[in-house]
Design an enzyme around this catalytic site. Structure first.
Site, PDB file in Angstrom:
ATOM      1  N   ASP A   1      28.493  19.852  -1.221  1.00  0.00           N
ATOM      2  CA  ASP A   1      28.867  21.243  -1.513  1.00  0.00           C
ATOM      3  C   ASP A   1      29.890  21.298  -2.638  1.00  0.00           C
ATOM      4  O   ASP A   1      30.151  22.362  -3.184  1.00  0.00           O
ATOM      5  CB  ASP A   1      29.444  21.921  -0.264  1.00  0.00           C
ATOM      6  CG  ASP A   1      28.341  22.339   0.705  1.00  0.00           C
ATOM      7  OD1 ASP A   1      27.152  22.248   0.341  1.00  0.00           O
ATOM      8  OD2 ASP A   1      28.678  22.756   1.834  1.00  0.00           O
TER       9      ASP A   1
ATOM     10  N   ASP B   1      19.057  23.351   6.344  1.00  0.00           N
ATOM     11  CA  ASP B   1      20.494  23.082   6.429  1.00  0.00           C
ATOM     12  C   ASP B   1      20.888  22.703   7.860  1.00  0.00           C
ATOM     13  O   ASP B   1      20.119  22.917   8.808  1.00  0.00           O
ATOM     14  CB  ASP B   1      21.265  24.329   5.972  1.00  0.00           C
ATOM     15  CG  ASP B   1      22.604  23.990   5.351  1.00  0.00           C
ATOM     16  OD1 ASP B   1      23.094  22.867   5.548  1.00  0.00           O
ATOM     17  OD2 ASP B   1      23.173  24.868   4.671  1.00  0.00           O
TER      18      ASP B   1
END
Ligand code: NAG
Ligand code: NAG
Ligand code: NAG
Ligand code: NAG
Ligand code: NAG
Ligand code: NAG
Ligand code: NAG
Ligand code: NAG
Ligand code: NAG
Ligand code: NAG
Ligand code: NAG
Ligand code: NAG
Length: 750
Positions: free
Chosen positions: A569, A507
């Site tokens: 997301d 990430d």
């Protein structure tokens, strides 16, 4: 093969594939030829400048250029379609290359010296790039020299004839000896400074053009805007240090009449992870220049005497089959000749990620319980997300612990080993395989609340003077520093050696700010490539997934190393249709990560049926669930076995097939996508209804990519029709009278 179907002239293709005619020359006239594309330029024999002739459908001859009745206010080069526009002579447009020379001036005059044609393609040192062997690709290198400043350029073009694709990059070499008689800002060191380097540039003739470009934000990636290319400059890009969510290093040019399925279309994609810049500039004579490259605000790259600067690579594709044609060529090229990871063409395990179900509330007990539930529904890969590390600063929330990559002893008293073994001892439902284990890391970041930051405050990007801007309570490690590269390589290796870990989600949750020098982004990205190259080479069997608060770093550079990227997301299935179709403009659906999440959706509050959510997620290569299975409703739980079975059936065609956007949610209440298997024997259509409408009825859904004269059975009405019927007549899809409905329709060639 899909890409063969696109070639109208198979014999031409055969000779192109063998590399015989992929690049032809007459003196210093160059033709780069593909099955459905020609790219032509020549050397002006008087000046030695490179002049563009053609980029579009196949053409055989060089014809005289357009000459304006009057050059007007502008001189010589202003009315030339330039192949490698440099700066400071008579061209008033933005250049592809802008150098501050050792003497302090910024005037360049790159003139042709020699060229070289070879089969195959050399790797770019330290940078990701397309690759291919002698029978896949042919490379032309043009050597140019500026004899005033003694700087040379080597301009490299690689043609992939089956893909209508050209990859371009260049090097700049500073031959100047250190010379104290030169008094520029470079103060006698003899260094030159690269201020702008557009990997691809092209000067189109006077014609009507429109551009299609991605825009968006967090949870809103890859929306698109289509607009006229008009006089003056239009530019977008990123100064975030990465591609960011706001734009992506891709755009298309099209004719005003071009559609998804037909018409001239060009796509430009930059194989680069750092800040970038894309520009169109229409000049008074109607010529349109396009530029695609690194961001000039994050350049200023110093090249000492004897050193060479390597630009990133950009890929340009032409298609006469509209925007969809450009997309399918990028999908094929990037799967066959960019993404080098072995999983690129393999089906992916169905995963369950702990984040939406447990967030930071993870420990050995809660995770083993979740893995047990995952086992019951047929999950193949169990992923532990954020929250598992930190000793002095336990990572219980996002304000601390980042950078301290040791398992939190309060939550994992025996470390990761035994706990991971417990998970990987589970057997996948209805299978003999064991469950796989995956882990989340964010290696390039640090919280000031961490042992790492206490020990190495100078490892972060900072100027020394300005405040260090915090985003999500974290700072960015300067991956340009060799000690930071070593730190990341070592800790990731230590984790992967400590347990049987088969997947890593990497990430990256914020942009870069305060930099000591504009070129820190370039150095950072080269450092990052070194780190990732080392780790993916050391652990070739690990499945790596890129992530950056969603699709913030979905770029071709990382796709070279990693086969997949988390798309957004925002897991709302209706929003995801827009995001995924946008992302598919350039990236293959096989490279996207898409999950079913719980309802009501965390981003939008929408309550979308489980089948619709599943169908949207299945259209991506990496399918999974991001919820707590215990919290599924009975209806949802009952649907899971058939969803798992359908996801497994669909995955091979998503990984290897051709992708068609049949209808887009921006223009239809009934969006749809389709895949056709590479061998042409199967197709699957995903059709959606956004809102129930009393009137009008849905239009017939027209399929694509079928053999018009072949017959295909379908599992919607169980009938058999010809390909032409499906493509030109279409099928009426009977949607239930409710919002957010979906159908999956399989076709089998008879
Ligand atoms: C052309 O490139 C090949 C491969 O890099 C090299 O071996 C050869 O010497 C080059 N020829 C010229 C004329 O530069
Ligand atoms: C590239 O060429 C090699 C032979 O040189 C061939 O084996 C391979 O299949 C080709 N790759 C693709 C993707 O076409
Ligand atoms: C540089 O090249 C140009 C064009 O070929 C030539 O006219 C000029 O004399 C050269 N200058 C030097 C310093 O070699
Ligand atoms: C460069 O600077 C030095 C010292 O200031 C001076 O003597 C010299 O003349 C300058 N050279 C040029 C080309 O301006
Ligand atoms: C020239 O500039 C460089 C970079 O700013 C610096 O490192 C170097 O010391 C300077 N050299 C001289 C002779 O001033
Ligand atoms: C593990 O987490 C669960 C759920 O948050 C909690 O109930 C339990 O007490 C925790 N156990 C330990 C040993 O921390
Ligand atoms: C984050 O966790 C730390 C340590 O457990 C705690 O002291 C702090 O209050 C938490 N902060 C927030 C914002 O929850
Ligand atoms: C450090 O952690 C404490 C406790 O969670 C928190 O209050 C503080 O804001 C954090 N500091 C930073 C810079 O994130
Ligand atoms: C995993 O399975 C092996 C073989 O059955 C067994 O020896 C081992 O104890 C198990 N490990 C855990 C942590 O359950
Ligand atoms: C597993 O197999 C059982 C019995 O064969 C079947 O009922 C069930 O649907 C299967 N589950 C999945 C997730 O495939
Ligand atoms: C064609 O491809 C599909 C999807 O990958 C596969 O299921 C099928 O078995 C293949 N058929 C043939 C005849 O190879
Ligand atoms: C098509 O065939 C399948 C399987 O035989 C059956 O379940 C389905 O009801 C049939 N659909 C129609 C519209 O006849």
């Amino acid at each position: 093969m899909a890409r063969l179907k696109r070639a109208c002239v198979l014999t031409l293709l055969a000779s192109l594939v063998a590399g015989q005619n992929a690049i032809t020359t007459t003196g210093t006239k160059f033709s780069l030829n593909a099955a459905g594309m020609s790219y032509m330029f020549h050397v002006d024999t008087e000046s030695g400048d490179l002049v563009s002739d053609h980029f579009g459908g196949p053409a055989a001859d060089f014809t005289p250029p357009a000459v304006p009745w009057s050059s007007g206010w502008n001189d010589e080069l202003a009315n030339v379609r330039r192949e490698f526009p440099d700066f400071g002579r008579s061209d008033p447009r933005l250049p592809a290359i802008h150098i501050e020379h050792a003497a302090g001036d910024t005037v360049s005059a790159f003139r042709y010296q020699s060229h070289n044609i070879t089969q195959g393609k050399q790797p770019l040192p330290g940078l990701p790039a397309t690759y291919g062997g002698a029978s896949n690709v042919t490379t032309l290198i043009i050597h140019l020299h500026d004899n005033v400043s003694d700087v040379s350029a080597a301009l490299s073009y690689s043609v992939f004839p089956e893909y209508n694709a050209i990859a371009r990059s260049f090097t700049i070499t500073n031959h100047g000896a250190s010379d104290s008689s030169r008094n520029g800002t470079n103060n006698g060191s003899g260094a030159i400074v690269i201020e702008r380097a557009a990997s691809f540039s092209a000067d189109f003739p006077n014609m009507e053009l429109e551009m299609i470009e991605p825009y968006g934000d967090w949870s809103h990636e890859f929306n698109t805007v289509r607009r006229k290319v008009d006089y003056g400059r239009t530019s977008f890009g990123s100064q975030a240090g990465y591609a960011s969510h706001v734009h992506n290093p891709f755009f298309a040019l099209v004719s005003p009449t071009t559609t998804e399925g037909s018409g001239d279309a060009w796509g430009f994609s930059l194989v680069w992870t750092g800040s970038f810049e894309a520009t169109t500039e229409k000049f008074s004579n109607g010529f349109t220049r396009i530029l695609m490259g690194m961001n000039s605000l994050h350049s200023s790259i110093r090249v000492q005497p004897g050193e060479t600067f390597q630009s990133p690579e950009a890929v340009a594709i032409y298609s006469s089959e509209g925007i969809g044609g450009v997309s399918r060529s990028f999908h094929d090229l990037y799967r066959d000749h960019l993404s080098r990871h072995k999983a690129t063409k393999e089906t992916r395990p169905i995963l369950l990620n702990s984040w939406e179900g447990l967030a930071f509330n993870i420990n050995e007990t809660s995770l083993v319980n979740l893995a047990g539930e995952a086992e019951e529904i047929g999950i193949e890969l169990f992923v532990m997300d954020d929250g598992w590390f930190g000793v002095e600063y336990p990572r219980n929330n996002d304000s601390l612990g980042l950078g301290d990559w040791t398992p939190n002893p309060a939550h994992f008293p025996d470390g990761l080993g035994p706990y991971v073994e417990e998970v990987t001892n589970l057997t996948v439902l209805n299978s003999t395989s064991k469950m796989q284990f995956g882990i989340w890391v964010e290696p390039e970041m640090v919280n000031p609340n961490s042992t790492l930051y206490n020990e190495h405050p100078d490892w972060v990007l900072h100027t020394g003077k300005h405040q260090r801007t915090l985003t999500r309570n974290q700072l960015v490690l300067n991956v340009g520093l060799p000690e930071v590269q070593e730190f990341i390589i070592n800790f990731v290796s230590r984790i992967l050696d400590s347990a049987n870990i088969q997947y890593v989600k990497w990430d990256n949750n914020r942009a870069m700010h305060e930099m000591m020098h504009p070129s820190d982004d370039y150095k950072y990205i080269l450092g990052l490539y070194h780190v990732i190259d080392t780790l993916t080479t050391r652990y070739p069997n690990v499945l790596w997934e890129g992530c950056a608060s969603g699709g913030g770093r979905f770029d071709p550079g990382l796709l070279y190393y990693w086969p997949q990227h988390w798309t957004s997301d925002n897991t709302d299935a209706s929003d995801r249709l827009t995001i995924q179709m946008g992302t598919s403009l350039v990236y293959p659906p096989s490279s996207m990560g898409c999950h079913i999440s719980a309802v009501p959706n965390g981003s939008t509050g929408r309550n979308i049926s489980i089948m619709y959510r599943a169908h949207v997620a299945m259209t991506c290569g990496s399918f999974g669930l991001e919820l707590n299975p215990e919290e599924l409703s009975t209806t949802e739980a009952d649907a899971i076995p058939s969803i798992m079975a359908e996801a497994r059936r669909v995955n091979p065609i998503v990984i290897g097939g051709d992708f068609y956007r049949l209808a887009h949610p921006a223009s239809s209440n009934w969006p749809a996508v389709q895949f056709v298997s590479a061998n042409g024997t199967q197709a699957v259509v995903f059709a959606f209804q956004q809102f129930m409408q009393v009137k009008p009825v849905p239009p017939p859904l027209k399929f694509a990519g079928l053999d018009p004269s072949a017959r295909y059975s379908n599992d919607l009405d169980n009938a058999t029709y010809s390909g032409s019927t499906y493509m030109n007549g279409g099928l009426n899809i009977p949607f239930p009278r409710r919002d957010y409905q979906s159908k999956m329709i399989w076709l089998t060639k008879m």
